[in-house]
Design a protein around this motif. Structure first.
Motif, PDB file in Angstrom:
ATOM      1  N   ALA A 286       0.836  -1.198   0.000  1.00  0.00           N
ATOM      2  CA  ALA A 286       0.000   0.000   0.000  1.00  0.00           C
ATOM      3  C   ALA A 286       0.878   1.258   0.000  1.00  0.00           C
ATOM      4  O   ALA A 286       1.903   1.291   0.683  1.00  0.00           O
ATOM      5  CB  ALA A 286      -0.905  -0.005   1.231  1.00  0.00           C
ATOM      6  N   PRO A 287       0.468   2.273  -0.766  1.00  0.00           N
ATOM      7  CA  PRO A 287       1.277   3.498  -0.864  1.00  0.00           C
ATOM      8  C   PRO A 287       1.051   4.414   0.333  1.00  0.00           C
ATOM      9  O   PRO A 287       0.553   5.530   0.203  1.00  0.00           O
ATOM     10  CB  PRO A 287       0.756   4.136  -2.161  1.00  0.00           C
ATOM     11  CG  PRO A 287      -0.687   3.716  -2.212  1.00  0.00           C
ATOM     12  CD  PRO A 287      -0.746   2.340  -1.595  1.00  0.00           C
ATOM     13  N   VAL A 288       1.445   3.938   1.508  1.00  0.00           N
ATOM     14  CA  VAL A 288       1.090   4.646   2.746  1.00  0.00           C
ATOM     15  C   VAL A 288       1.672   6.057   2.785  1.00  0.00           C
ATOM     16  O   VAL A 288       0.991   7.013   3.146  1.00  0.00           O
ATOM     17  CB  VAL A 288       1.539   3.836   3.985  1.00  0.00           C
ATOM     18  CG1 VAL A 288       1.230   4.602   5.264  1.00  0.00           C
ATOM     19  CG2 VAL A 288       0.836   2.492   4.003  1.00  0.00           C
ATOM     20  N   ARG A 289       2.939   6.187   2.395  1.00  0.00           N
ATOM     21  CA  ARG A 289       3.552   7.527   2.435  1.00  0.00           C
ATOM     22  C   ARG A 289       2.797   8.483   1.531  1.00  0.00           C
ATOM     23  O   ARG A 289       2.529   9.633   1.896  1.00  0.00           O
ATOM     24  CB  ARG A 289       5.034   7.451   2.022  1.00  0.00           C
ATOM     25  CG  ARG A 289       5.736   8.792   1.952  1.00  0.00           C
ATOM     26  CD  ARG A 289       5.768   9.527   3.276  1.00  0.00           C
ATOM     27  NE  ARG A 289       6.590   8.846   4.257  1.00  0.00           N
ATOM     28  CZ  ARG A 289       6.469   9.028   5.576  1.00  0.00           C
ATOM     29  NH1 ARG A 289       5.567   9.858   6.069  1.00  0.00           N
ATOM     30  NH2 ARG A 289       7.246   8.356   6.420  1.00  0.00           N
ATOM     31  N   GLN A 326       9.284  -0.555  -0.125  1.00  0.00           N
ATOM     32  CA  GLN A 326       8.756   0.401  -1.097  1.00  0.00           C
ATOM     33  C   GLN A 326       9.729   1.563  -1.331  1.00  0.00           C
ATOM     34  O   GLN A 326       9.881   2.046  -2.452  1.00  0.00           O
ATOM     35  CB  GLN A 326       7.430   0.948  -0.591  1.00  0.00           C
ATOM     36  CG  GLN A 326       6.708   1.769  -1.634  1.00  0.00           C
ATOM     37  CD  GLN A 326       5.314   2.092  -1.171  1.00  0.00           C
ATOM     38  OE1 GLN A 326       5.154   2.631  -0.080  1.00  0.00           O
ATOM     39  NE2 GLN A 326       4.332   1.767  -1.970  1.00  0.00           N
ATOM     40  N   TYR A 327      10.397   1.959  -0.270  1.00  0.00           N
ATOM     41  CA  TYR A 327      11.384   3.039  -0.349  1.00  0.00           C
ATOM     42  C   TYR A 327      12.507   2.666  -1.322  1.00  0.00           C
ATOM     43  O   TYR A 327      12.863   3.453  -2.211  1.00  0.00           O
ATOM     44  CB  TYR A 327      11.943   3.284   1.054  1.00  0.00           C
ATOM     45  CG  TYR A 327      13.148   4.166   1.145  1.00  0.00           C
ATOM     46  CD1 TYR A 327      13.046   5.537   0.986  1.00  0.00           C
ATOM     47  CD2 TYR A 327      14.406   3.614   1.427  1.00  0.00           C
ATOM     48  CE1 TYR A 327      14.167   6.349   1.093  1.00  0.00           C
ATOM     49  CE2 TYR A 327      15.525   4.412   1.546  1.00  0.00           C
ATOM     50  CZ  TYR A 327      15.399   5.779   1.376  1.00  0.00           C
ATOM     51  OH  TYR A 327      16.493   6.579   1.480  1.00  0.00           O
ATOM     52  N   SER A 330      11.221   2.351  -4.914  1.00  0.00           N
ATOM     53  CA  SER A 330      10.908   3.644  -5.553  1.00  0.00           C
ATOM     54  C   SER A 330      12.156   4.536  -5.643  1.00  0.00           C
ATOM     55  O   SER A 330      12.043   5.745  -5.855  1.00  0.00           O
ATOM     56  CB  SER A 330       9.802   4.373  -4.776  1.00  0.00           C
ATOM     57  OG  SER A 330      10.287   4.827  -3.517  1.00  0.00           O
ATOM     58  N   ASP A 331      13.325   3.935  -5.453  1.00  0.00           N
ATOM     59  CA  ASP A 331      14.577   4.688  -5.478  1.00  0.00           C
ATOM     60  C   ASP A 331      14.541   5.877  -4.525  1.00  0.00           C
ATOM     61  O   ASP A 331      15.006   6.974  -4.861  1.00  0.00           O
ATOM     62  CB  ASP A 331      14.894   5.183  -6.899  1.00  0.00           C
ATOM     63  CG  ASP A 331      15.535   4.079  -7.732  1.00  0.00           C
ATOM     64  OD1 ASP A 331      16.183   3.194  -7.132  1.00  0.00           O
ATOM     65  OD2 ASP A 331      15.349   4.089  -8.961  1.00  0.00           O
ATOM     66  N   GLY A 332      13.942   5.654  -3.376  1.00  0.00           N
ATOM     67  CA  GLY A 332      13.963   6.690  -2.347  1.00  0.00           C
ATOM     68  C   GLY A 332      12.908   7.763  -2.500  1.00  0.00           C
ATOM     69  O   GLY A 332      12.906   8.747  -1.765  1.00  0.00           O
ATOM     70  N   LEU A 337       8.381   4.655   6.679  1.00  0.00           N
ATOM     71  CA  LEU A 337       7.666   5.030   7.902  1.00  0.00           C
ATOM     72  C   LEU A 337       8.588   4.904   9.107  1.00  0.00           C
ATOM     73  O   LEU A 337       9.446   4.020   9.165  1.00  0.00           O
ATOM     74  CB  LEU A 337       6.444   4.126   8.093  1.00  0.00           C
ATOM     75  CG  LEU A 337       5.396   4.171   6.976  1.00  0.00           C
ATOM     76  CD1 LEU A 337       4.309   3.110   7.214  1.00  0.00           C
ATOM     77  CD2 LEU A 337       4.760   5.562   6.860  1.00  0.00           C
ATOM     78  N   THR A 338       8.367   5.785  10.068  1.00  0.00           N
ATOM     79  CA  THR A 338       9.150   5.732  11.310  1.00  0.00           C
ATOM     80  C   THR A 338       8.345   5.009  12.388  1.00  0.00           C
ATOM     81  O   THR A 338       7.126   4.833  12.264  1.00  0.00           O
ATOM     82  CB  THR A 338       9.467   7.148  11.810  1.00  0.00           C
ATOM     83  OG1 THR A 338       8.224   7.780  12.148  1.00  0.00           O
ATOM     84  CG2 THR A 338      10.197   7.971  10.758  1.00  0.00           C
TER      85      THR A 338
END
Ligand code: GUN
Ligand code: FE
Length: 415
Positions: A286-289, A326-327, A330-332, A337-338
């Motif tokens: 899921a694209p949470v960010r 996902q990070y 997506s190449d950053g 998430l923290t």
């Protein structure tokens, strides 16, 4: 320790929380004010005191399947494993047994409130509500509506659903922490007639709504076929008054983007991220960010039995780890998430659906866990900061380290 905002932990080392007779927090202090009057002082010593967990998407009748049957994707999984199990809840004795074990396990894992799917069976759904009420725990209880694409013994008509929800509205009125929620299973399970009926009831009663949204690619393609008029999956709910017209929880949102994302934001629809389930059913990440960046509220859910574990600490851990996948993928582009962000989702965001719940700020219900993490790090404990201790508990701890559980100020000692 708690998260009043997602960006950081509010830490009151050896601090104090004042709770009134109704279980409401009157203040949180680093040191007790000198003239402070109180009846009783409870000292938890060096333990961690944190808000209790809120599981905002879970299927109680799938509890017997927890930890098994994860070798398929969503649609065949539903037909093969889920529907046969849910059909058993026509039997009230079976419902008593499973629902009691379910609520007991939620309690054990430190979850004091939940948004729960039951089944199409009104009597069994009432048993689930009563079990939460007797335990002293909070819940939104969903009598499921489904009238197509499922075996006949697991379908209800819209008239049956409407009669059932009315029965539950009446019988749950005496349960202070347990309320009904309008629960279309998902668009493929509900004819336009069922959706219309549910939207009507939402409008009349102002009850909240919960369902599934954009979980899996085959599911999304199917919804397009079934609801060709709708501009996106979310719009199919919206057109029937089931997408933010009253408070709405939508589980998954793995492929929510563009117009659907905008509609969620405009309608203040909550996304419920269920990372363990998304992983087990190979649904997607899921694209949470992105949801957060667009201003969508994101809560967390275990989604038993798509998810394999009722612990929201396990769910928090998966949420961070999947966001890291996902990070890198997506190449950053999307920062991961923290810990404070996922903790905030499992406490204050989920809790907001129950009123002022999920934080230790003044005016909030005292829903809390006392964590005895000493044995997790016997030789580091003195040097560890409270945040390090919490992080270690989230990654390594389990129910054995939860010493006390409170819901609305009341200690729940056993379920
Ligand atoms: N979509 C429709 N029903 C279900 C269910 O029971 N679990 C999950 N994960 N997705 C669903
Ligand atoms: Fe689900």
């Amino acid at each position: 320790m708690f998260t009043s905002s997602p960006t950081h932990f509010d830490v009151y080392e050896r601090g104090y929380i004042a709770v009134d007779d109704c279980g409401i927090i009157q203040g949180v202090y680093h040191t007790l004010p000198e003239d402070f009057a109180y009846d009783q002082l409870v000292d938890f010593g060096d333990k961690l005191l944190i808000p209790a967990m809120n599981d905002m998407h879970v299927h109680a009748p799938q509890f017997a399947n927890m930890g098994v049957a994860m070798d398929m994707q969503l649609l065949p999984w539903l037909n093969t494993y889920v529907f046969p199990e849910e059909a058993k809840f026509a039997d009230e004795a079976y419902a008593e047994t499973i629902y009691h074990s379910f609520v007991s396990e939620l309690w054990r894992q430190g979850t004091m409130r939940a948004a729960v799917f039951a089944t199409v069976h009104t009597l069994a759904t009432h048993i689930l509500a009563r079990t939460f009420d007797e335990a002293g725990m909070g819940a939104w209880i969903g009598l499921v509506g489904m009238d197509r694409h499922a075996p006949a013994n697991l379908c209800n008509t819209s008239a049956e659903w409407a009669a059932g929800i009315q029965t539950l509205i009446d019988s749950l009125a005496s349960m202070p922490l347990v309320k009904p929620i309008i629960t279309p299973r998902f668009i493929p399970s509900c004819t336009p007639e069922m959706l219309r009926c549910m939207g009507e009831v939402a409008k009349q009663t102002l009850l909240p709504v919960q369902s599934h949204l954009s979980e899996n690619k085959q599911e999304i393609a199917w919804v397009k076929e079934l609801e060709p008029e709708s501009s996106c999956y979310g719009d199919a709910y919206y057109r029937y008054g089931l997408f933010g017209q009253t408070p709405t929880l939508m589980a998954h949102c793995c492929y929510t983007d563009g117009e659907e994302l905008q509609l969620m934001r405009e309608q203040n629809v909550y996304a419920v991220h269920c990372p363990t389930s998304n992983c087990n059913l190979a649904s997607g990440i899921a694209p949470v960010r992105k949801l957060l960046q667009q201003g969508v509220n994101v809560a967390l859910g275990s989604d038993i039995a798509g998810g394999h574990h009722l612990s929201m600490f396990r769910v928090m851990q998966y949420a961070v780890q999947m966001s890291k996948l996902q990070y890198t993928a997506s190449d950053g582009k999307y920062p991961f998430l923290t810990l404070s962000e996922v903790f905030y989702m499992a406490t204050k965001v989920g809790g907001s659906l129950f009123g002022k719940v999920g934080s230790f700020e003044k005016g909030y219900a005292f829903d809390a866990l006392v964590i005895d993490d000493l044995c997790l790090s016997p030789h580091h404990l003195i040097a560890s900061s409270p945040i390090e201790r919490l992080e270690r508990f989230v990654y390594l701890g389990d129910d054995r380290h939860i010493q006390h559980r409170f819901c609305q100020g009341k200690e729940i000692k056993q379920v």
